[in-house]
Every structure is written in structure tokens, then in C-alpha cells.
Design a protein around this motif. Structure first.
Motif, PDB file in Angstrom:
ATOM      1  N   SER A 174      -5.563   7.811  -1.467  1.00 45.86           N
ATOM      2  CA  SER A 174      -4.443   7.559  -0.554  1.00 45.86           C
ATOM      3  C   SER A 174      -4.745   8.104   0.838  1.00 45.86           C
ATOM      4  CB  SER A 174      -3.160   8.214  -1.087  1.00 45.86           C
ATOM      5  OG  SER A 174      -2.811   7.698  -2.345  1.00 45.86           O
ATOM      6  N   SER A 230       0.827  -1.208   0.000  1.00 45.60           N
ATOM      7  CA  SER A 230       0.000   0.000   0.000  1.00 45.60           C
ATOM      8  C   SER A 230       0.858   1.254   0.000  1.00 45.60           C
ATOM      9  CB  SER A 230      -0.938   0.009   1.218  1.00 45.60           C
ATOM     10  OG  SER A 230      -0.199  -0.004   2.432  1.00 45.60           O
ATOM     11  N   GLU A 231       1.942   1.223   0.768  1.00 41.87           N
ATOM     12  CA  GLU A 231       2.844   2.377   0.785  1.00 41.87           C
ATOM     13  C   GLU A 231       3.541   2.544  -0.562  1.00 41.87           C
ATOM     14  OE1 GLU A 231       6.787   3.788   3.263  1.00 41.87           O
ATOM     15  OE2 GLU A 231       5.097   2.943   4.373  1.00 41.87           O
ATOM     16  N   THR A 262       1.563  10.475   3.753  1.00 40.36           N
ATOM     17  CA  THR A 262       0.601  11.401   3.154  1.00 40.36           C
ATOM     18  C   THR A 262       0.728  12.763   3.823  1.00 40.36           C
ATOM     19  OG1 THR A 262      -1.266  11.078   4.677  1.00 40.36           O
ATOM     20  CG2 THR A 262      -1.024   9.483   2.879  1.00 40.36           C
ATOM     21  N   SER A 266      -4.530  10.789  -5.042  1.00 41.03           N
ATOM     22  CA  SER A 266      -4.277  11.514  -3.795  1.00 41.03           C
ATOM     23  C   SER A 266      -5.435  11.351  -2.821  1.00 41.03           C
ATOM     24  CB  SER A 266      -4.052  13.000  -4.090  1.00 41.03           C
ATOM     25  OG  SER A 266      -2.917  13.186  -4.897  1.00 41.03           O
ATOM     26  N   GLN A 303       2.604  14.130  -2.514  1.00 41.60           N
ATOM     27  CA  GLN A 303       2.807  12.738  -2.925  1.00 41.60           C
ATOM     28  C   GLN A 303       4.102  12.616  -3.727  1.00 41.60           C
ATOM     29  OE1 GLN A 303      -0.760  11.000  -4.524  1.00 41.60           O
ATOM     30  NE2 GLN A 303      -0.174   9.064  -3.627  1.00 41.60           N
ATOM     31  N   MET A 312      -8.024   1.218  -1.240  1.00 38.43           N
ATOM     32  CA  MET A 312      -7.544   2.231  -2.171  1.00 38.43           C
ATOM     33  C   MET A 312      -8.135   2.029  -3.566  1.00 38.43           C
ATOM     34  SD  MET A 312      -3.537   2.809  -1.227  1.00 38.43           S
ATOM     35  CE  MET A 312      -3.408   3.955  -2.582  1.00 38.43           C
ATOM     36  N   ARG A 334      -5.344   5.557   4.103  1.00 37.74           N
ATOM     37  CA  ARG A 334      -4.364   5.581   5.187  1.00 37.74           C
ATOM     38  C   ARG A 334      -4.854   6.355   6.408  1.00 37.74           C
ATOM     39  NH1 ARG A 334       0.719   4.905   6.829  1.00 37.74           N
ATOM     40  NH2 ARG A 334       1.764   6.571   7.994  1.00 37.74           N
ATOM     41  N   GLY A 365      -1.274   2.603  -9.411  1.00 37.13           N
ATOM     42  CA  GLY A 365      -0.961   3.568  -8.366  1.00 37.13           C
ATOM     43  C   GLY A 365      -0.023   4.652  -8.861  1.00 37.13           C
ATOM     44  N   ILE A 399       1.266   4.369  -2.822  1.00 33.84           N
ATOM     45  CA  ILE A 399       1.087   5.778  -2.476  1.00 33.84           C
ATOM     46  C   ILE A 399       2.324   6.600  -2.826  1.00 33.84           C
ATOM     47  CG2 ILE A 399       0.673   7.419  -0.602  1.00 33.84           C
ATOM     48  CD1 ILE A 399      -0.898   5.231   0.831  1.00 33.84           C
TER      49      ILE A 399
END
Length: 578
Positions: free
Chosen positions: A357, A39-40, A113, A354, A259, A381, A361, A180, A43
Motif C-alpha cells: 500500500s 485502490s483506496e 496511508t 501494508s 491501516q 499493488m 500510493r 486486499g 487499502i
């Protein structure tokens, strides 16, 4: 308007190229991110975005459909002209200021973020409140892009604007969904190249059209309409300044910008990317300015467009595609319009990513599901990318002016988030009580100032206000900047007042219901441990309530890069005052 098969082919080719690049980027980076970090990686792209791709993607964040179409529109509209085309200078300055003051502290502390520092200092409740204006800003921005995109396509081929908006939104959402930030970044490179090539190739042909008067002459003399250089009436100087500050300072606190900052490989790279993007924004605005000037210098009754000019037909917002369509040879027109149509998605995909994200999170994971698996966050997401894309599309169908949506998208960000960002990064001692008070004061002052684009009458009539043709009062007083400054100083004053009242014993500790002053190590603050990866922190290290442990506590909120830059840590700054 006749149907143009060549135009349809051009759009299909460019759209397929963009989609192919997005899917290729997703496939190329599908294994990026270690176990539990996917997930990171989506992002911030594994924090390995280099100067070349980073410079392109940060420039493309601003240079999209709203930017080029809106700039051309502002230059073309009689009575406004270049003097009121504030976006190129305003957004370039915002990138310079962001690089000078904001990029280094944000990147050095390893945030994921833009909302992370707010939740770290003010708690998850305040983070949820700040998500609302941040989300609205991203959605208005994406809606402006889709609106411009639909207008451009409808000029090339005779299809309904609504259909073209929906198709364009589906394409942008599709490659954002699968890849992403990597897909967004790599498609930005292609899209920015398409904009640059498509517009600059078209400008010389449009200038040489027989119906176009020398733009040097029409810049200062009235020929077909008022001079396109424009002017600023003395009565409107405060309105101009208010809007310029809104674009310049309000252009900083955007997740789409941060981002890119947070995905760069170092804090220094983040600063350099900001400066490169500022230069790129100015360069990319030049052809849009020239096309707006060409539109203002054209005798439209001598072209195939028709007897009336675009302004009379209420198509001023489509002046860029109209110039390319009617003043350029067919092959140049289709190449330019096809390239620009595919390219103006470059900001919409950023805004959609954005918004999703921040939700996944800062709202879903940190506020509701702190033990959620990485796979669950990835799916959240993906779902929100689709939902936010659909929402932006719906708003785009209601748009009346690209430039109007531009200002709307920055209003709440400028008035609410910008002063909060200043406080959380640079002002020691602010707390949740001040943040909430500043939030509410700024919001109330903005709403009571009215909004002509929403047909909202003001409740506070500032000096110099006047009614427009719809009898909606327009404010000449810089009330937006007043609201921003009020929010900023309210945050500081209320924060220090609350700190004094609790620490002096005037108010009992039990009234500190937000755990912002007395109970600094309450459960609310232990929850903040989830702002970093679980393997970076041992929860039993937070058990002692000794304030002298603040250095250890502060370090747990950051990644290891933070040790290179700890002097302005919000958490550390506050504990030093205790």
C-alpha cells in the motif's frame, strides 16, 4: 520424527478454510469503491470497518506467529522467563497510546496511508526516505511470522522447514492478492478465533501430563531449570527499559496499525478499536505464557521428545508447537497445532498489504506517476504484494530467533519514524531540513551501536558494554532510546534554525533548495494536491502565492471528514508561524 497424516489433514482443512474466507471476502466486496477509487478501497476498505471486525483485525495485527511463539519462547528460556517477555505488555501499551494520541488526528484528516502526513508536510523526497525503514520494519515482522509458522508446521509433520515456510507464505499472499484489506480483515476474525480455541483447549491437557511439574512450584523454585518467572539483573535494567520503550513507542508508527485506524468508520471508532485490541493482546498472550511455563516445568526425558530438552537441542523457539505435540493427546495436538498453524498468518498478511500500500500510493503514484490511473495503481499493488511476500519469505529462511526478529523489526521504526511522526502531528514549525537531519542522526547512532543478531560490532562503545560468546559486544546502555531522542530534538532544532536563517535574510531564498521555508507554494507543494482525490481540488486555487490562502490550501489536502478536526493540521500549524 514420524510423518503424521492426521496432522497434514488438519493443516489442509484449516488452510482451505482460511483461503475460502479470504476469497469469499474478496468476492463479497469486489464492487466496493466507486469508479476510480478501487485502490483506496483495497487499502482502507471503503472506511466502513465496524467495531466487531475491526476489533478482531486490529488485535490479529499483533497476535500472530511471532507474538504467541515468541512469548512462549521468552518464558521458557532459562535466565529470561516471564520478566523478559515484554511483548504482551509493550504492544498493549502501544495500542493504548496510539488510541489516545494518534488515532484521532490521523483518521480525522482522511489520510490513506501512514506516510501521507509526511509527504504533505515534508514533500515526496522525505516520504521516500521514510518508506525505507517502514518497509524494512514490515518485512522483518512478516519474516518473523513466517519463521514461526514454518517451525510450527515442521513439528506437526516431518517436512522441511523451508518448504513449510514457502507454502504458508503462498497461502497468505494469495488471499491478500485477491482481496486486499477486506480479505485480511475477515480472515483475521477466523484466525484469531482459531488461536484462542486451539491454545486454550490444549493448555489443560498439557498441564495434566505426568512429566509436567506444578507450574506454581517451578515459577519460583528451580526444578528442571531456572524458575520461569525470571528476573532482571541490576546490570541489565537499562537494557530491559530500552527494549520495553522500543516495543511500546516503536509499536505505534506502523502502517499495519494505521491501516486499521484509517479504515474505521469514524475517528471515535478508531480510538475504541485501539483500546479493544490492547485488551485482546493481553488475553491472547495468556495461553502462550502458560505454555512457556509448562515447557520450563517438564522433564523432557520422560516424554517421547527425547533425552535432551528443547533448549539443549536449540529448539527453544519452537517450544509452543513442541509442548502441543508431545504433552497433549493426539486429537488435541492436531487440532491445536492445525488451528495455530493456519492462524499465525494473521500478522504476515497485514504486513505484506501494508508495504505494498505504501509503495503503490506514496512512492509509485505520488512520487513518479501522479497521473496514473486507478487500475494501474491496483496492479502495482498486486505485483508488490507478491514481491514483498517473496522477500519476507526469503528473510524467514535465515531467521535464528523469533524474538530477535521482533526487536529488529521495531528498531528502525522506533528510532526514525516515531520521532518524525511526533513532529509532523504535534510540533509546529518543523520542516524538511529538520526531518532529514533527524533521520540521519538517528540512523547513524543506531548503526554505530552495533547489532549482535547481524554480527555487527559497535563503533561507539557505551558504558557497560561486554562481549558475548561470539565476541560481539553487547550494549547495556539504552542507546536505542538515545538515538530516538537525538533524532527528535535534531528535527526540531534544525527546523527552527533553518526557518530563522531564511526568514531573517541570513541565507538567500535561492538556497532553499528543498522549498521547505521560502517557496512554500513551489511545484513540490503543488504536487501534494495528489494526496487527495482529484475531484476534491481545483488546481487553479493553488495559483496565488499569498500566505493568507493557507486555510484553503490546507483544506485541499484532506477529505471532508477533516473539517471535524483541523486544530492540529501540520500544514496549518506551520503556516501560522510564518
Amino acid at each position: 520424527m514420524a510423518f503424521h497424516a492426521e496432522g497434514l489433514v488438519a493443516i489442509v482443512v484449516f488452510y482451505l478454510a482460511i483461503l475460502a474466507v479470504g476469497i469469499w471476502a474478496a468476492w463479497k466486496t469486489k464492487n466496493t469503491g466507486s469508479e476510480g477509487d478501487r485502490s483506496e478501497a483495497i487499502i482502507v476498505g471503503g472506511r466502513d470497518i465496524g467495531l466487531l471486525v475491526g476489533g478482531f483485525t486490529m488485535t490479529a495485527t499483533w497476535v500472530g506467529g511471532g507474538y504467541i511463539n515468541g512469548t512462549a519462547e521468552a518464558v521458557y528460556v532459562p535466565g529470561y522467563g516471564l520478566a523478559w517477555a515484554q511483548a504482551p505488555i509493550g504492544y498493549s501499551l502501544s495500542l493504548v497510546l496510539g488510541g489516545l494520541f494518534f488515532a484521532k488526528p490521523m483518521r480525522s484528516k482522511g489520510y490513506v496511508t501512514m506516510l501521507d502526513p509526511f509527504q504533505q508536510l515534508y514533500g515526496k523526497r522525505m516520504g521516500g526516505l521514510l518508506f525505507i525503514p517502514a518497509l524494512m520494519g514490515e518485512m522483518f515482522w512478516a519474516a518473523a511470522i513466517f519463521s514461526a509458522l514454518g517451525a510450527t508446521i515442521s513439528v506437526i509433520i516431518d517436512i522441511n522447514v523451508n518448504i513449510s515456510v514457502i507454502i504458508s507464505a503462498l497461502i497468505a499472499t494469495m488471499y491478500t492478492l485477491v482481496g486486499g484489506l477486506y480479505s485480511v480483515a475477515y480472515t483475521d476474525v477466523v484466525q484469531l478465533f482459531c488461536i484462542f480455541l486451539g491454545l486454550w483447549i490444549s493448555v489443560p491437557f498439557a498441564m495434566s501430563h505426568p512429566a509436567v511439574t506444578d507450574i506454581g512450584l517451578t515459577a519460583v523454585h528451580q526444578v528442571h531449570q531456572a524458575p520461569w518467572l525470571g528476573s532482571i539483573n541490576s546490570l541489565d535494567i537499562y537494557t530491559w527499559l530500552d527494549n520495553f520503550l522500543l516495543l511500546t513507542l516503536g509499536g505505534i508508527p506502523w502502517q499495519a496499525y494505521f491501516q486499521r485506524v484509517l479504515s474505521s468508520s469514524s475517528a471515535t471508532y478508531a480510538q475504541v478499536l485501539s483500546f479493544l485490541a490492547a485488551f485482546g493482546c493481553l488475553v491472547m498472550a495468556l495461553p502462550a505464557v502458560l505454555i512457556g511455563a509448562i515447557g520450563a516445568s517438564t522433564a523432557w526425558n520422560e516424554t517421547e521428545y527425547g533425552v535432551h530438552d528443547p533448549m539443549s537441542n536449540k529448539e527453544a523457539d519452537m517450544i509452543l508447537p513442541i509442548v502441543l505435540q508431545y504433552l497433549c493427546p493426539v486429537y488435541i495436538s492436531f487440532f491445536g497445532l492445525g488451528a495455530v498453524s493456519a492462524a499465525v498468518m494473521s500478522s504476515a498478511d497485514s504486513s505484506i498489504l501494508s508495504a505494498s500500500s505504501m509503495f503503490a500510493r506514496n512512492i509509485y503514484q505520488l512520487s513518479f506517476r501522479q497521473n496514473a490511473s486507478d487500475r494501474e495503481i491496483v496492479w502495482v499493488m498486486r505485483i508488490t504484494v507478491f514481491l514483498f511476500g517473496a522477500s519476507a519469505t526469503a528473510m524467514a529462511l535465515l531467521a535464528s530467533s523469533v524474538y530477535g526478529l521482533w526487536y529488529l523489526s521495531s528498531d528502525l521504526v522506533y528510532i526514525i519514524i516515531f520521532p518524525q511522526l511526533l513532529c509532523v502531528l504535534f510540533i509546529k514549525g518543523t520542516n524538511t531540513y529538520g526531518a532529514i537531519a533527524g533521520y540521519l542522526f538517528g540512523l547513524v547512532l543506531r548503526i554505530t551501536g552495533g547489532e549482535p543478531y547481524l554480527y555487527l560490532q559497535p563503533l561507539i562503545y557505551y558504558p557497560g558494554c561486554y562481549p558475548d560468546e561470539n565476541n560481539i559486544y553487547i550494549q547495556r546502555f539504552p542507546f536505542k532510546t538515545l538515538a530516538m531522542l537525538t533524532s527528535f530534538f535534531t528535527n526540531i532544532i534544525v527546523s527552527y534554525l533553518a526557518k530563522y536563517l531564511f526568514e531573517s535574510g541570513t541565507l538567500p531564498p535561492k538556497l532553499d533548495f528543498l522549498d521547505a521555508v521560502v517557496a512554500r507554494y513551489s511545484r513540490e507543494h503543488m504536487d501534494k494536491a495528489t494526496l487527495v482525490k482529484s475531484d476534491n481540488i481545483v488546481l487553479n486555487e493553488l495559483a496565488p502565492v499569498n500566505p493568507r490562502h493557507s486555510l484553503t490550501l490546507s483544506s485541499t489536502f484532506t477529505n471532508k471528514e477533516a473539517f471535524n478536526y483541523v486544530d492540529s493540521s501540520p500544514e496549518l500549524s506551520n503556516t501560522e508561524d510564518d
